[in-house]
Design a protein around this motif. Structure first.
Motif, short mmCIF file in Angstrom:
data_model
loop_
_atom_site.label_atom_id
_atom_site.label_comp_id
_atom_site.label_asym_id
_atom_site.label_seq_id
_atom_site.Cartn_x
_atom_site.Cartn_y
_atom_site.Cartn_z
N TYR A 30 43.70 -1.09 67.87
CA TYR A 30 44.85 -1.80 68.64
C TYR A 30 45.31 -0.27 68.86
O TYR A 30 45.98 -0.01 69.82
N PRO A 55 48.88 -3.22 76.10
CA PRO A 55 49.01 -4.86 75.59
C PRO A 55 49.06 -6.05 76.52
O PRO A 55 50.68 -5.74 77.09
N GLU A 84 49.45 -6.26 66.86
CA GLU A 84 48.96 -5.24 66.20
C GLU A 84 48.77 -5.82 64.94
O GLU A 84 47.82 -5.22 64.36
N ALA A 143 43.89 -9.56 70.94
CA ALA A 143 45.05 -9.07 71.29
C ALA A 143 43.69 -8.46 72.78
O ALA A 143 42.63 -7.81 73.03
#
Length: 134
Positions: free
Chosen positions: A17, A28, A33, A38
Motif C-alpha cells: 500500500y 488511493p 493502509e 485498496a
C-alpha cells in the motif's frame, strides 16, 4: 464490459500500500493502509490497480490458500449482468471456478480461468460507493 482493475494479491499489504501510494504517488480511492483491500486510481479513467490481501481472497477462492498457490494477480472485468454473462460464456466453453454469487452486499462476482490459468473476475455492481466509480 469494461476493465475495472488489475488486482495484485499480496502478503504484506501495508508495505505494498505504501509503495503504490508513497513511492509511485498513486492516489488511493479511499484510505485503507491496514487492508484488506485498496484501489489506486490512475489518471484518465475509473480503472486502476488494486491490492488485496491474499488470505482475504482465499476465503472466496480456496485454491489461493497456501504458499504454493502461485497466483499473484487477477484481471477484473465489470459486466452489467453477471448471471446472464456467465450463462453466455459457459455456452461458449468457459468453465467457472466460482459463482456467480455475492462477494459483498454491494456486488456479485464469478471467477474463471483463461487457457493459461490466469484468474478473471467478473463483477456486477449492485450498489456503488457514494461519489466513486467503485
Amino acid at each position: 464490459m469494461e476493465l475495472a482493475q488489475v488486482r495484485l494479491l499480496v502478503e504484506d499489504f501495508r508495505s505494498c500500500y505504501r509503495f503504490y501510494r508513497d513511492v509511485l504517488g498513486l492516489k488511493p480511492q479511499f484510505e485503507a493502509e491496514d487492508g484488506p483491500y485498496a484501489k489506486f486510481l490512475c489518471d484518465g479513467g475509473p480503472a486502476g490497480i488494486a491490492l488485496q490481501e491474499r488470505a482475504d481472497m482465499a476465503d472466496v477462492l480456496q485454491e489461493l490458500a497456501g504458499p504454493t498457490a502461485g497466483y499473484r494477480s487477477l484481471v477484473v472485468l465489470r459486466v452489467d449482468d453477471v448471471d446472464g454473462y456467465c450463462t453466455e460464456i459457459t455456452g461458449r466453453g468457459a468453465d467457472l471456478v466460482h459463482g456467480p454469487g455475492p462477494m459483498t452486499d454491494r456486488m456479485r462476482v464469478a471467477h474463471l480461468k483463461d487457457p493459461e490459468g490466469n484468474i478473471v473476475e467478473l463483477q456486477e455492481w449492485l450498489v456503488l460507493r457514494s461519489g466513486s466509480a467503485d
